[in-house]
Design a protein around this motif. Structure first.
Motif, PDB file in Angstrom:
ATOM      1  N   LYS A 197      45.218  62.780  47.089  1.00  0.00           N
ATOM      2  CA  LYS A 197      45.404  62.582  48.532  1.00  0.00           C
ATOM      3  C   LYS A 197      45.514  61.117  48.932  1.00  0.00           C
ATOM      4  CE  LYS A 197      42.882  66.757  49.764  1.00  0.00           C
ATOM      5  NZ  LYS A 197      41.724  67.310  50.462  1.00  0.00           N
ATOM      6  N   ASN A 198      45.123  60.207  48.062  1.00  0.00           N
ATOM      7  CA  ASN A 198      45.059  58.792  48.442  1.00  0.00           C
ATOM      8  C   ASN A 198      45.746  57.893  47.419  1.00  0.00           C
ATOM      9  OD1 ASN A 198      43.027  58.835  50.824  1.00  0.00           O
ATOM     10  ND2 ASN A 198      42.087  60.113  49.263  1.00  0.00           N
ATOM     11  N   SER A 199      46.250  56.781  47.911  1.00  0.00           N
ATOM     12  CA  SER A 199      46.876  55.798  47.030  1.00  0.00           C
ATOM     13  C   SER A 199      45.795  54.927  46.383  1.00  0.00           C
ATOM     14  CB  SER A 199      47.817  54.902  47.835  1.00  0.00           C
ATOM     15  OG  SER A 199      47.063  54.084  48.726  1.00  0.00           O
ATOM     16  N   VAL A 200      46.205  54.206  45.364  1.00  0.00           N
ATOM     17  CA  VAL A 200      45.295  53.257  44.712  1.00  0.00           C
ATOM     18  C   VAL A 200      44.852  52.206  45.727  1.00  0.00           C
ATOM     19  CG1 VAL A 200      45.169  51.434  42.963  1.00  0.00           C
ATOM     20  CG2 VAL A 200      46.199  53.630  42.403  1.00  0.00           C
ATOM     21  N   GLU A 201      45.791  51.765  46.544  1.00  0.00           N
ATOM     22  CA  GLU A 201      45.470  50.758  47.553  1.00  0.00           C
ATOM     23  C   GLU A 201      44.398  51.257  48.527  1.00  0.00           C
ATOM     24  OE1 GLU A 201      49.106  49.780  45.561  1.00  0.00           O
ATOM     25  OE2 GLU A 201      48.601  51.629  46.622  1.00  0.00           O
ATOM     26  N   THR A 202      44.507  52.528  48.931  1.00  0.00           N
ATOM     27  CA  THR A 202      43.491  53.107  49.820  1.00  0.00           C
ATOM     28  C   THR A 202      42.144  53.149  49.115  1.00  0.00           C
ATOM     29  OG1 THR A 202      45.135  54.422  50.993  1.00  0.00           O
ATOM     30  CG2 THR A 202      42.851  55.164  51.146  1.00  0.00           C
ATOM     31  N   PHE A 203      42.148  53.578  47.869  1.00  0.00           N
ATOM     32  CA  PHE A 203      40.901  53.606  47.107  1.00  0.00           C
ATOM     33  C   PHE A 203      40.269  52.219  47.051  1.00  0.00           C
ATOM     34  CE2 PHE A 203      38.868  52.562  43.062  1.00  0.00           C
ATOM     35  CZ  PHE A 203      37.736  53.358  43.171  1.00  0.00           C
ATOM     36  N   LEU A 204      41.068  51.227  46.711  1.00  0.00           N
ATOM     37  CA  LEU A 204      40.522  49.873  46.584  1.00  0.00           C
ATOM     38  C   LEU A 204      39.986  49.359  47.915  1.00  0.00           C
ATOM     39  CD1 LEU A 204      43.168  48.349  44.166  1.00  0.00           C
ATOM     40  CD2 LEU A 204      40.768  48.847  43.654  1.00  0.00           C
ATOM     41  N   GLN A 205      40.687  49.658  48.983  1.00  0.00           N
ATOM     42  CA  GLN A 205      40.243  49.240  50.310  1.00  0.00           C
ATOM     43  C   GLN A 205      38.914  49.893  50.680  1.00  0.00           C
ATOM     44  OE1 GLN A 205      43.070  50.276  53.402  1.00  0.00           O
ATOM     45  NE2 GLN A 205      43.060  48.149  54.095  1.00  0.00           N
ATOM     46  N   GLU A 206      38.765  51.160  50.361  1.00  0.00           N
ATOM     47  CA  GLU A 206      37.547  51.889  50.707  1.00  0.00           C
ATOM     48  C   GLU A 206      36.399  51.595  49.744  1.00  0.00           C
ATOM     49  OE1 GLU A 206      38.716  56.017  50.840  1.00  0.00           O
ATOM     50  OE2 GLU A 206      39.749  55.774  52.763  1.00  0.00           O
ATOM     51  N   ALA A 207      36.691  51.489  48.461  1.00  0.00           N
ATOM     52  CA  ALA A 207      35.638  51.372  47.451  1.00  0.00           C
ATOM     53  C   ALA A 207      35.104  49.955  47.272  1.00  0.00           C
ATOM     54  CB  ALA A 207      36.153  51.889  46.107  1.00  0.00           C
ATOM     55  N   THR A 208      35.967  48.955  47.386  1.00  0.00           N
ATOM     56  CA  THR A 208      35.562  47.584  47.076  1.00  0.00           C
ATOM     57  C   THR A 208      34.294  47.147  47.797  1.00  0.00           C
ATOM     58  OG1 THR A 208      37.797  46.961  46.434  1.00  0.00           O
ATOM     59  CG2 THR A 208      36.315  45.176  47.073  1.00  0.00           C
ATOM     60  N   PRO A 209      34.183  47.364  49.107  1.00  0.00           N
ATOM     61  CA  PRO A 209      32.947  46.906  49.771  1.00  0.00           C
ATOM     62  C   PRO A 209      31.704  47.714  49.398  1.00  0.00           C
ATOM     63  CG  PRO A 209      34.481  47.877  51.372  1.00  0.00           C
ATOM     64  CD  PRO A 209      35.162  47.874  50.051  1.00  0.00           C
ATOM     65  N   PHE A 215      46.066  47.027  36.873  1.00  0.00           N
ATOM     66  CA  PHE A 215      44.887  46.228  36.557  1.00  0.00           C
ATOM     67  C   PHE A 215      44.842  44.981  37.442  1.00  0.00           C
ATOM     68  CE2 PHE A 215      42.490  43.073  34.164  1.00  0.00           C
ATOM     69  CZ  PHE A 215      41.301  43.771  33.990  1.00  0.00           C
ATOM     70  N   GLY A 216      45.976  44.364  37.659  1.00  0.00           N
ATOM     71  CA  GLY A 216      46.044  43.197  38.536  1.00  0.00           C
ATOM     72  C   GLY A 216      45.600  43.517  39.958  1.00  0.00           C
ATOM     73  N   LYS A 217      45.962  44.696  40.437  1.00  0.00           N
ATOM     74  CA  LYS A 217      45.535  45.119  41.784  1.00  0.00           C
ATOM     75  C   LYS A 217      44.019  45.240  41.851  1.00  0.00           C
ATOM     76  CE  LYS A 217      49.708  47.644  43.066  1.00  0.00           C
ATOM     77  NZ  LYS A 217      50.277  48.946  43.457  1.00  0.00           N
ATOM     78  N   PHE A 218      43.421  45.802  40.801  1.00  0.00           N
ATOM     79  CA  PHE A 218      41.959  45.944  40.771  1.00  0.00           C
ATOM     80  C   PHE A 218      41.286  44.576  40.709  1.00  0.00           C
ATOM     81  CE2 PHE A 218      42.738  50.367  40.213  1.00  0.00           C
ATOM     82  CZ  PHE A 218      41.552  51.041  40.433  1.00  0.00           C
ATOM     83  N   LEU A 219      41.784  43.691  39.853  1.00  0.00           N
ATOM     84  CA  LEU A 219      41.210  42.339  39.757  1.00  0.00           C
ATOM     85  C   LEU A 219      41.228  41.658  41.112  1.00  0.00           C
ATOM     86  CD1 LEU A 219      42.587  40.500  36.561  1.00  0.00           C
ATOM     87  CD2 LEU A 219      40.223  41.076  37.061  1.00  0.00           C
ATOM     88  N   THR A 220      42.383  41.688  41.759  1.00  0.00           N
ATOM     89  CA  THR A 220      42.543  41.028  43.056  1.00  0.00           C
ATOM     90  C   THR A 220      41.624  41.639  44.108  1.00  0.00           C
ATOM     91  OG1 THR A 220      44.824  40.454  42.532  1.00  0.00           O
ATOM     92  CG2 THR A 220      44.205  40.446  44.860  1.00  0.00           C
ATOM     93  N   ALA A 221      41.646  42.959  44.218  1.00  0.00           N
ATOM     94  CA  ALA A 221      40.829  43.644  45.222  1.00  0.00           C
ATOM     95  C   ALA A 221      39.341  43.378  45.007  1.00  0.00           C
ATOM     96  CB  ALA A 221      41.102  45.146  45.208  1.00  0.00           C
ATOM     97  N   PHE A 222      38.926  43.329  43.741  1.00  0.00           N
ATOM     98  CA  PHE A 222      37.518  43.123  43.430  1.00  0.00           C
ATOM     99  C   PHE A 222      37.111  41.658  43.482  1.00  0.00           C
ATOM    100  CE2 PHE A 222      37.098  47.198  40.604  1.00  0.00           C
ATOM    101  CZ  PHE A 222      37.198  47.986  41.738  1.00  0.00           C
TER     102      PHE A 222
END
Length: 102
Positions: A10-22, A54-61
């Motif tokens: 139901k969700n994109s990786v970007e949505t996950f990163l936005q919600e999960a990172t904090p 992986f780059g998206k995760f590094l950046t988001a985190f």
């Protein structure tokens, strides 16, 4: 795992990163990164899509490549079984020592 699969459908990786990172601790972020890179290297070489992800995760985190490099080197060594089959492997040369830089 079932909940994670339903969420991903139901969700994109970007949505996950936005919600999960904090919500994640530093240790949880590093655990995810280590597992992502380990999975991408399991078959030898990461695919371009895996590298982008992986780059998206590094950046988001907020984790720099320099900080992650020692973890990456350990995983590369773990997956490089050619050290057992190639006597001429650079890491099998006399005097070579495995070291973590960082």
């Amino acid at each position: 795992l079932d909940s994670a699969l339903k969420y991903r459908r139901k969700n994109s990786v970007e949505t996950f990163l936005q919600e999960a990172t904090p919500l994640l601790t530093d240790a949880q972020k590093m655990c995810m990164l280590v597992n992502l890179i380990d999975s991408s290297l399991a078959d030898g070489q990461p695919e371009p899509e895996e590298q982008v992800l992986f780059g998206k995760f590094l950046t988001a985190f907020g984790i720099s490549e320099d900080r992650f490099r020692p973890f990456f080197e350990v995983i590369v060594l773990k997956n490089d079984r050619s050290v057992f089959t190639n006597d001429h492997h650079p890491k099998n040369q006399p005097g070579y020592q495995v070291k973590l830089l960082g």
